[in-house]
Scaffold this motif. Structure first.
Motif, PDB file in Angstrom:
ATOM      1  N   ASN A 143       0.866  -1.183   0.000  1.00 50.71           N
ATOM      2  CA  ASN A 143       0.000   0.000   0.000  1.00 50.71           C
ATOM      3  C   ASN A 143       0.899   1.229   0.000  1.00 50.71           C
ATOM      4  OD1 ASN A 143      -2.633  -1.277   2.238  1.00 50.71           O
ATOM      5  ND2 ASN A 143      -2.209  -1.650   0.082  1.00 50.71           N
ATOM      6  N   PRO A 144       0.417   2.332  -0.558  1.00 48.53           N
ATOM      7  CA  PRO A 144       1.281   3.521  -0.622  1.00 48.53           C
ATOM      8  C   PRO A 144       1.401   4.253   0.714  1.00 48.53           C
ATOM      9  CG  PRO A 144      -0.731   3.833  -1.896  1.00 48.53           C
ATOM     10  CD  PRO A 144      -0.863   2.522  -1.236  1.00 48.53           C
ATOM     11  N   GLU A 145       1.878   3.571   1.721  1.00 50.20           N
ATOM     12  CA  GLU A 145       2.127   4.235   2.997  1.00 50.20           C
ATOM     13  C   GLU A 145       3.393   3.635   3.616  1.00 50.20           C
ATOM     14  OE1 GLU A 145       1.273   2.839   6.262  1.00 50.20           O
ATOM     15  OE2 GLU A 145       0.473   0.937   5.580  1.00 50.20           O
ATOM     16  N   SER A 148       3.798   0.000   5.273  1.00 44.60           N
ATOM     17  CA  SER A 148       3.651  -1.098   4.320  1.00 44.60           C
ATOM     18  C   SER A 148       4.892  -1.219   3.438  1.00 44.60           C
ATOM     19  CB  SER A 148       2.406  -0.857   3.463  1.00 44.60           C
ATOM     20  OG  SER A 148       2.323  -1.831   2.457  1.00 44.60           O
ATOM     21  N   VAL A 149       5.435  -0.068   3.032  1.00 47.62           N
ATOM     22  CA  VAL A 149       6.631  -0.074   2.183  1.00 47.62           C
ATOM     23  C   VAL A 149       7.823  -0.647   2.950  1.00 47.62           C
ATOM     24  CG1 VAL A 149       8.253   1.380   0.913  1.00 47.62           C
ATOM     25  CG2 VAL A 149       5.816   1.834   0.759  1.00 47.62           C
ATOM     26  N   ARG A 150       7.952  -0.267   4.212  1.00 51.13           N
ATOM     27  CA  ARG A 150       9.042  -0.789   5.045  1.00 51.13           C
ATOM     28  C   ARG A 150       8.939  -2.309   5.169  1.00 51.13           C
ATOM     29  NH1 ARG A 150      11.988   1.051   9.723  1.00 51.13           N
ATOM     30  NH2 ARG A 150      11.997   3.044   8.675  1.00 51.13           N
ATOM     31  N   ASP A 151       7.718  -2.803   5.410  1.00 52.74           N
ATOM     32  CA  ASP A 151       7.536  -4.250   5.568  1.00 52.74           C
ATOM     33  C   ASP A 151       7.795  -4.990   4.253  1.00 52.74           C
ATOM     34  OD1 ASP A 151       6.883  -3.550   8.080  1.00 52.74           O
ATOM     35  OD2 ASP A 151       4.815  -4.234   8.046  1.00 52.74           O
ATOM     36  N   SER A 152       7.424  -4.376   3.144  1.00 56.33           N
ATOM     37  CA  SER A 152       7.695  -4.994   1.841  1.00 56.33           C
ATOM     38  C   SER A 152       9.196  -5.088   1.598  1.00 56.33           C
ATOM     39  CB  SER A 152       7.055  -4.174   0.716  1.00 56.33           C
ATOM     40  OG  SER A 152       5.662  -4.250   0.824  1.00 56.33           O
ATOM     41  N   ASP A 153       9.904  -4.046   2.017  1.00 53.67           N
ATOM     42  CA  ASP A 153      11.357  -4.037   1.880  1.00 53.67           C
ATOM     43  C   ASP A 153      11.958  -5.197   2.665  1.00 53.67           C
ATOM     44  OD1 ASP A 153      13.580  -2.400   0.788  1.00 53.67           O
ATOM     45  OD2 ASP A 153      14.179  -2.349   2.886  1.00 53.67           O
ATOM     46  N   ARG A 154      11.416  -5.404   3.870  1.00 55.37           N
ATOM     47  CA  ARG A 154      11.892  -6.500   4.730  1.00 55.37           C
ATOM     48  C   ARG A 154      11.647  -7.843   4.055  1.00 55.37           C
ATOM     49  NH1 ARG A 154      14.372  -9.138   8.054  1.00 55.37           N
ATOM     50  NH2 ARG A 154      13.917  -9.442  10.253  1.00 55.37           N
ATOM     51  N   ARG A 181      -4.638  -0.306  -3.387  1.00 57.74           N
ATOM     52  CA  ARG A 181      -5.367   0.730  -2.630  1.00 57.74           C
ATOM     53  C   ARG A 181      -4.794   2.121  -2.926  1.00 57.74           C
ATOM     54  NH1 ARG A 181      -7.485  -1.673   2.943  1.00 57.74           N
ATOM     55  NH2 ARG A 181      -9.073  -0.220   2.255  1.00 57.74           N
ATOM     56  N   TYR A 182      -4.482   2.363  -4.172  1.00 55.03           N
ATOM     57  CA  TYR A 182      -3.882   3.639  -4.584  1.00 55.03           C
ATOM     58  C   TYR A 182      -4.970   4.684  -4.751  1.00 55.03           C
ATOM     59  CZ  TYR A 182      -0.393   6.578  -6.884  1.00 55.03           C
ATOM     60  OH  TYR A 182       0.486   7.573  -7.199  1.00 55.03           O
ATOM     61  N   HIS A 183      -4.716   5.846  -4.190  1.00 50.49           N
ATOM     62  CA  HIS A 183      -5.742   6.889  -4.134  1.00 50.49           C
ATOM     63  C   HIS A 183      -5.152   8.177  -4.711  1.00 50.49           C
ATOM     64  CE1 HIS A 183      -9.335   8.684  -2.608  1.00 50.49           C
ATOM     65  NE2 HIS A 183      -9.636   7.638  -1.839  1.00 50.49           N
ATOM     66  N   GLU A 191      -0.939  13.038   1.198  1.00 47.73           N
ATOM     67  CA  GLU A 191      -1.312  12.131   2.290  1.00 47.73           C
ATOM     68  C   GLU A 191      -0.848  10.704   2.028  1.00 47.73           C
ATOM     69  OE1 GLU A 191      -5.424  14.222   3.846  1.00 47.73           O
ATOM     70  OE2 GLU A 191      -5.502  12.204   3.031  1.00 47.73           O
ATOM     71  N   MET A 192      -0.488  10.433   0.793  1.00 42.97           N
ATOM     72  CA  MET A 192      -0.105   9.089   0.406  1.00 42.97           C
ATOM     73  C   MET A 192       1.172   9.158  -0.434  1.00 42.97           C
ATOM     74  SD  MET A 192      -2.996   6.573  -1.133  1.00 42.97           S
ATOM     75  CE  MET A 192      -3.958   5.672   0.076  1.00 42.97           C
ATOM     76  N   LEU A 193       1.961   8.109  -0.368  1.00 44.06           N
ATOM     77  CA  LEU A 193       3.161   8.054  -1.209  1.00 44.06           C
ATOM     78  C   LEU A 193       2.738   7.876  -2.666  1.00 44.06           C
ATOM     79  CD1 LEU A 193       5.365   5.591   0.903  1.00 44.06           C
ATOM     80  CD2 LEU A 193       5.596   8.064   0.777  1.00 44.06           C
ATOM     81  N   SER A 194       3.502   8.449  -3.578  1.00 49.62           N
ATOM     82  CA  SER A 194       3.194   8.284  -4.994  1.00 49.62           C
ATOM     83  C   SER A 194       3.828   7.000  -5.524  1.00 49.62           C
ATOM     84  CB  SER A 194       3.722   9.484  -5.786  1.00 49.62           C
ATOM     85  OG  SER A 194       5.128   9.417  -5.821  1.00 49.62           O
ATOM     86  N   VAL A 195       3.432   6.620  -6.736  1.00 51.40           N
ATOM     87  CA  VAL A 195       4.013   5.431  -7.368  1.00 51.40           C
ATOM     88  C   VAL A 195       5.537   5.558  -7.423  1.00 51.40           C
ATOM     89  CG1 VAL A 195       4.118   4.044  -9.475  1.00 51.40           C
ATOM     90  CG2 VAL A 195       1.947   5.037  -8.762  1.00 51.40           C
ATOM     91  N   SER A 196       6.015   6.753  -7.827  1.00 53.37           N
ATOM     92  CA  SER A 196       7.468   6.898  -7.981  1.00 53.37           C
ATOM     93  C   SER A 196       8.178   6.876  -6.630  1.00 53.37           C
ATOM     94  CB  SER A 196       7.817   8.159  -8.768  1.00 53.37           C
ATOM     95  OG  SER A 196       7.394   9.284  -8.058  1.00 53.37           O
ATOM     96  N   ASP A 197       7.515   7.386  -5.569  1.00 47.74           N
ATOM     97  CA  ASP A 197       8.122   7.292  -4.228  1.00 47.74           C
ATOM     98  C   ASP A 197       8.360   5.828  -3.856  1.00 47.74           C
ATOM     99  OD1 ASP A 197       7.977  10.014  -3.822  1.00 47.74           O
ATOM    100  OD2 ASP A 197       6.079   9.952  -2.714  1.00 47.74           O
ATOM    101  N   VAL A 198       7.322   5.004  -4.059  1.00 49.16           N
ATOM    102  CA  VAL A 198       7.417   3.591  -3.664  1.00 49.16           C
ATOM    103  C   VAL A 198       8.442   2.868  -4.540  1.00 49.16           C
ATOM    104  CG1 VAL A 198       6.142   1.439  -3.340  1.00 49.16           C
ATOM    105  CG2 VAL A 198       5.024   3.616  -2.861  1.00 49.16           C
TER     106      VAL A 198
END
Lengths: 269, 241
Positions: A143-145, A148-154, A181-183, A191-198
């Motif tokens: 999810n773009p937050e 979730s990104v940290r856990d995906s990295d793990r 769940r991209y908004h 309020e949410m990370l963008s595609v390029s951020d992730v």
């Protein structure tokens, strides 16, 4: 040999089971014989999303323990030809899964199926490690937050260090990022990370972006994989993702804020 | 793949240096034998270098050859010799063992059973030469993910990123040719000369020889830009690259 694809994330509630159901269905719709295995022993969900909960008699753990044969436990999907589900046990826990047991089941399924989708439980413990151990490819649902990104990295680190391919020094597991769940509106106001951020943080190829959609919840409650709802953006976005997984080029869509149409504006809608 | 069945490598080893200070070689050998008998395990099969730089008179070649044989009888393996570069013996090119370049050496303490009297005119001094052994550089080509830890005894080179929640440590320098978002600790064994270089500084923590700085402090200096971290007088200096 079947291709084994794990759908994983680390974090819970990001859409692993929804994505497993949608992608498994999408692959089967293309005519490839596919099975989706629910690795979430004790928290069985896939059967609900697939709408086959009333047909579960034997499960994955029964097969591992040789209390049932694979053909007894496999549930044939009623809507999609070439699609089967191997449900998890609801009364057992993750300790019921063993490397040898899982391998025996996967080996047997490999003879018959082209694609094996492993729906991983949340977390990084035994259940999740069992689901990813034999994988050839991984779809990392994020999810773009930030958490979730940290856990995906793990989980990406675990894919590259604790899988069979890593342990045997083979070609590493192929990694795909599925952003769910991209908004776009919430991204625009920060309020949410963008595609390029992730993409920048995880540095793996993007398989697809699934927009936040009411159709997902509706489909889950009805027990229909959302990919079958070709009216919805989420369903179309999953179709694109499956096409990309099969090596086709598809442009990304549903990333922009939707402008109100001319008539809607005219009518003050 | 290579067709060669061997590999040539450089290596640094610690050896014993035997400084000859007088010409009475028989006496030297006798004294050395006595010393070896006191602590036999210390000299057993030890590689040894003969040093003639402290010798003021010329040593004849046959006496030198005899010395090598005598040392071998004592269980010492002579691997080379050296002398004062300005004062080479006339036979220096004919020696049977390799001549080594001169370098600095420092006296070491030999474990002694009990001190024995030595005659004043003959002194045998054993010097062990020690140099900092350079450690191999570790090169990482894949991203270091959250929860992973990488340690290098020498320098650490990472060609991609270090994710938040990951930790990289090196006794030497750390180079990150991507974003450094996790923790980086250079000079982990106290080398204050170690540095950290990265393409984009976004670290949770940087440390050199135990002196660290957290991301809040880094943000005020350089953030998401190429930077290096250097230790100057016990405080970290962050400069753009």
């Amino acid at each position: 040999m079947a291709k084994i694809i794990v759908v994983t994330s680390g974090k819970g509630g990001v859409g692993k089971t929804t994505s497993s159901a949608a992608i498994g269905t999408g692959i089967a719709l293309k005519g490839h014989k596919t099975v989706i295995i629910d690795f979430d022993v004790g928290l069985r969900n896939l059967d609900l999303i697939m709408g086959c909960e009333r047909r579960v008699v034997y499960d994955f753990v029964n097969v591992i323990n040789k209390e049932a044969t694979l053909s007894q436990a496999l549930i044939k999907d009623k809507r999609t030809k070439d699609l089967f589900i191997l449900p998890a046990s609801q009364t057992r826990d993750k300790d019921a899964l063993t490397i040898e047991g899982v391998q025996a089941v996967l080996d047997e399924l490999s003879k018959e199926f082209e694609y094996i989708i492993c729906d991983s439980p949340a977390g990084i413990e035994k259940g999740a490690q069992m689901a990813l151990y034999f994988a050839d490819a991984a779809i990392v649902v994020t999810n773009p937050e930030v958490s979730s990104v940290r856990d995906s990295d793990r989980i990406l680190g675990i894919l590259q260090s604790k899988s069979r391919r890593a342990e045997e020094g083979k070609e590493p597991i192929e990694e795909h990022l599925l952003l769910t769940r991209y908004h776009p509106e919430r991204v625009a106001i920060g309020e949410m990370l963008s595609v390029s951020d992730v993409e920048d943080i995880l540095a793996i190829p993007l398989l697809g972006v699934i927009p936040e959609s009411e159709a997902v919840l509706k489909a889950s409650n009805q027990g229909t994989p959302v990919i079958l709802d070709q009216e919805s953006e989420a369903g179309l976005a999953y179709t694109d993702a499956v096409d990309r997984l099969m090596g086709e080029e598809r442009p990304l869509r549903f990333l922009e804020i939707q402008k109100k149409g001319f008539f809607k504006r005219l009518l003050g809608g | 793949m290579t067709d060669l069945g061997f590999q040539l490598k450089g290596s640094v080893v610690t050896t014993i240096l035997l400084e000859i200070q007088t010409l009475s070689l028989d006496s030297i050998v006798a004294q050395l034998r006595e010393k070896i008998e006191q602590v036999p395990h210390f000299f057993n099969q030890a590689p040894i270098i003969i040093d003639l730089s402290k010798l003021e008179q010329d040593l004849p070649l046959d006496a030198f050859d005899t010395l090598i044989v005598s040392l071998a009888d004592l269980g010492l393996g002579v691997i080379g010799w050296r002398c004062d570069q300005e004062n080479k013996p006339t036979w220096f090119s004919q020696a049977r063992i390799p001549m080594l370049p001169a370098s600095k050496a420092r006296p070491i303490l030999i474990p002694e059973a009990k001190p024995k009297e030595t005659s004043p005119d003959v002194v045998v001094k054993t010097v062990v030469e020690e140099r900092l052994v350079p450690q191999a550089t570790k090169v990482i080509t894949k991203p270091i993910r959250s929860g992973q830890q990488v340690y290098a005894e020498g320098d650490l080179i990472i060609l991609t990123q270090v994710s938040a929640g990951a930790e990289v440590l090196a006794d030497g320098n750390i180079h990150v040719y991507g974003a450094l978002r996790g923790r980086a600790l250079a000079g982990a064994k106290g080398d204050t000369q170690a540095r950290i270089f990265c393409k984009s500084l976004e670290a949770e923590l940087v440390s050199i020889a135990g002196n660290f700085m957290l991301s809040d402090a880094l943000r005020k200096i350089i953030w998401k830009e190429p930077a290096q971290v250097v230790l100057i007088d016990d405080s970290l200096d962050i400069t753009p690259l």
